[in-house]
Design a protein around this motif. Sequence first.
Motif, PDB file in Angstrom:
ATOM      1  N   GLY A 275     -49.181 -43.330 -35.858  1.00  0.00           N
ATOM      2  CA  GLY A 275     -49.766 -42.963 -37.146  1.00  0.00           C
ATOM      3  C   GLY A 275     -50.504 -41.638 -37.093  1.00  0.00           C
ATOM      4  O   GLY A 275     -50.415 -40.829 -38.018  1.00  0.00           O
ATOM      5  N   GLY A 276     -51.236 -41.402 -36.017  1.00  0.00           N
ATOM      6  CA  GLY A 276     -51.956 -40.145 -35.854  1.00  0.00           C
ATOM      7  C   GLY A 276     -51.025 -38.964 -35.725  1.00  0.00           C
ATOM      8  O   GLY A 276     -51.285 -37.886 -36.262  1.00  0.00           O
ATOM      9  N   ILE A 277     -49.941 -39.166 -34.996  1.00  0.00           N
ATOM     10  CA  ILE A 277     -48.948 -38.099 -34.859  1.00  0.00           C
ATOM     11  C   ILE A 277     -48.348 -37.792 -36.224  1.00  0.00           C
ATOM     12  O   ILE A 277     -48.261 -36.625 -36.623  1.00  0.00           O
ATOM     13  CB  ILE A 277     -47.854 -38.484 -33.844  1.00  0.00           C
ATOM     14  N   CYS A 278     -47.941 -38.813 -36.945  1.00  0.00           N
ATOM     15  CA  CYS A 278     -47.356 -38.608 -38.282  1.00  0.00           C
ATOM     16  C   CYS A 278     -48.296 -37.827 -39.191  1.00  0.00           C
ATOM     17  O   CYS A 278     -47.869 -36.931 -39.906  1.00  0.00           O
ATOM     18  CB  CYS A 278     -47.016 -39.950 -38.924  1.00  0.00           C
ATOM     19  N   ALA A 279     -49.579 -38.179 -39.157  1.00  0.00           N
ATOM     20  CA  ALA A 279     -50.562 -37.521 -40.023  1.00  0.00           C
ATOM     21  C   ALA A 279     -50.722 -36.042 -39.690  1.00  0.00           C
ATOM     22  O   ALA A 279     -51.061 -35.243 -40.561  1.00  0.00           O
ATOM     23  CB  ALA A 279     -51.906 -38.237 -39.918  1.00  0.00           C
ATOM     24  N   ALA A 280     -50.480 -35.664 -38.434  1.00  0.00           N
ATOM     25  CA  ALA A 280     -50.666 -34.278 -38.001  1.00  0.00           C
ATOM     26  C   ALA A 280     -49.431 -33.408 -38.206  1.00  0.00           C
ATOM     27  O   ALA A 280     -49.506 -32.195 -38.066  1.00  0.00           O
ATOM     28  CB  ALA A 280     -51.063 -34.258 -36.524  1.00  0.00           C
ATOM     29  N   LEU A 281     -48.301 -34.014 -38.556  1.00  0.00           N
ATOM     30  CA  LEU A 281     -47.042 -33.278 -38.683  1.00  0.00           C
ATOM     31  C   LEU A 281     -46.808 -32.783 -40.102  1.00  0.00           C
ATOM     32  O   LEU A 281     -47.283 -33.391 -41.073  1.00  0.00           O
ATOM     33  CB  LEU A 281     -45.873 -34.176 -38.282  1.00  0.00           C
ATOM     34  N   SER A 282     -46.047 -31.715 -40.211  1.00  0.00           N
ATOM     35  CA  SER A 282     -45.581 -31.265 -41.528  1.00  0.00           C
ATOM     36  C   SER A 282     -44.542 -32.277 -42.013  1.00  0.00           C
ATOM     37  O   SER A 282     -44.053 -33.110 -41.240  1.00  0.00           O
ATOM     38  CB  SER A 282     -44.941 -29.880 -41.417  1.00  0.00           C
ATOM     39  N   GLU A 283     -44.174 -32.205 -43.259  1.00  0.00           N
ATOM     40  CA  GLU A 283     -43.189 -33.149 -43.816  1.00  0.00           C
ATOM     41  C   GLU A 283     -41.855 -33.066 -43.063  1.00  0.00           C
ATOM     42  O   GLU A 283     -41.278 -34.099 -42.718  1.00  0.00           O
ATOM     43  CB  GLU A 283     -42.972 -32.879 -45.300  1.00  0.00           C
ATOM     44  N   ASP A 284     -41.385 -31.856 -42.799  1.00  0.00           N
ATOM     45  CA  ASP A 284     -40.121 -31.704 -42.066  1.00  0.00           C
ATOM     46  C   ASP A 284     -40.221 -32.282 -40.658  1.00  0.00           C
ATOM     47  O   ASP A 284     -39.301 -32.953 -40.188  1.00  0.00           O
ATOM     48  CB  ASP A 284     -39.707 -30.234 -41.984  1.00  0.00           C
ATOM     49  N   GLN A 285     -41.331 -32.011 -39.990  1.00  0.00           N
ATOM     50  CA  GLN A 285     -41.520 -32.552 -38.644  1.00  0.00           C
ATOM     51  C   GLN A 285     -41.614 -34.077 -38.682  1.00  0.00           C
ATOM     52  O   GLN A 285     -41.090 -34.751 -37.799  1.00  0.00           O
ATOM     53  CB  GLN A 285     -42.795 -31.991 -38.012  1.00  0.00           C
ATOM     54  N   ARG A 286     -42.280 -34.596 -39.702  1.00  0.00           N
ATOM     55  CA  ARG A 286     -42.443 -36.050 -39.830  1.00  0.00           C
ATOM     56  C   ARG A 286     -41.092 -36.739 -39.977  1.00  0.00           C
ATOM     57  O   ARG A 286     -40.841 -37.783 -39.378  1.00  0.00           O
ATOM     58  CB  ARG A 286     -43.346 -36.384 -41.010  1.00  0.00           C
ATOM     59  N   VAL A 287     -40.213 -36.146 -40.743  1.00  0.00           N
ATOM     60  CA  VAL A 287     -38.864 -36.703 -40.913  1.00  0.00           C
ATOM     61  C   VAL A 287     -38.151 -36.744 -39.562  1.00  0.00           C
ATOM     62  O   VAL A 287     -37.545 -37.753 -39.193  1.00  0.00           O
ATOM     63  CB  VAL A 287     -38.064 -35.893 -41.960  1.00  0.00           C
ATOM     64  N   GLN A 288     -38.252 -35.661 -38.808  1.00  0.00           N
ATOM     65  CA  GLN A 288     -37.608 -35.597 -37.495  1.00  0.00           C
ATOM     66  C   GLN A 288     -38.247 -36.611 -36.535  1.00  0.00           C
ATOM     67  O   GLN A 288     -37.555 -37.318 -35.804  1.00  0.00           O
ATOM     68  CB  GLN A 288     -37.713 -34.186 -36.931  1.00  0.00           C
ATOM     69  N   PHE A 289     -39.573 -36.678 -36.532  1.00  0.00           N
ATOM     70  CA  PHE A 289     -40.290 -37.624 -35.672  1.00  0.00           C
ATOM     71  C   PHE A 289     -39.877 -39.056 -35.996  1.00  0.00           C
ATOM     72  O   PHE A 289     -39.554 -39.838 -35.090  1.00  0.00           O
ATOM     73  CB  PHE A 289     -41.803 -37.447 -35.843  1.00  0.00           C
ATOM     74  N   ASP A 290     -39.893 -39.401 -37.276  1.00  0.00           N
ATOM     75  CA  ASP A 290     -39.505 -40.757 -37.686  1.00  0.00           C
ATOM     76  C   ASP A 290     -38.088 -41.094 -37.230  1.00  0.00           C
ATOM     77  O   ASP A 290     -37.834 -42.208 -36.750  1.00  0.00           O
ATOM     78  CB  ASP A 290     -39.612 -40.919 -39.204  1.00  0.00           C
ATOM     79  N   ALA A 291     -37.183 -40.141 -37.365  1.00  0.00           N
ATOM     80  CA  ALA A 291     -35.797 -40.382 -36.957  1.00  0.00           C
ATOM     81  C   ALA A 291     -35.715 -40.610 -35.448  1.00  0.00           C
ATOM     82  O   ALA A 291     -34.988 -41.504 -34.987  1.00  0.00           O
ATOM     83  CB  ALA A 291     -34.915 -39.201 -37.366  1.00  0.00           C
TER      84      ALA A 291
END
Length: 70
Positions: A14-30
């Motif tokens: 959750g902390g990582i997701c909160a620190a990422l940009s939207e594009d990065q978050r999509v990549q991280f989630d995938a």
Amino acid sequence: MHDGERVEVPATIGGICAALSEDQRVQFDAEVDAANIDDIYNVVRRWIVELALFPEDEEIFAQLREQGAA
């Protein structure tokens, strides 16, 4: 520590997701969704390193990435 200052990096998904940009978050989630249980630690660790990366620290983080791949 960076330049004598303590740097806080997220240590939870959750902390990582909160620190990422939207594009990065999509990549991280995938990447998290595709990782098996044995690989999730390395996926999360790589993203923590990415968030804490300062250009002058690249050599240190390159070594950490190599250790994670071993």
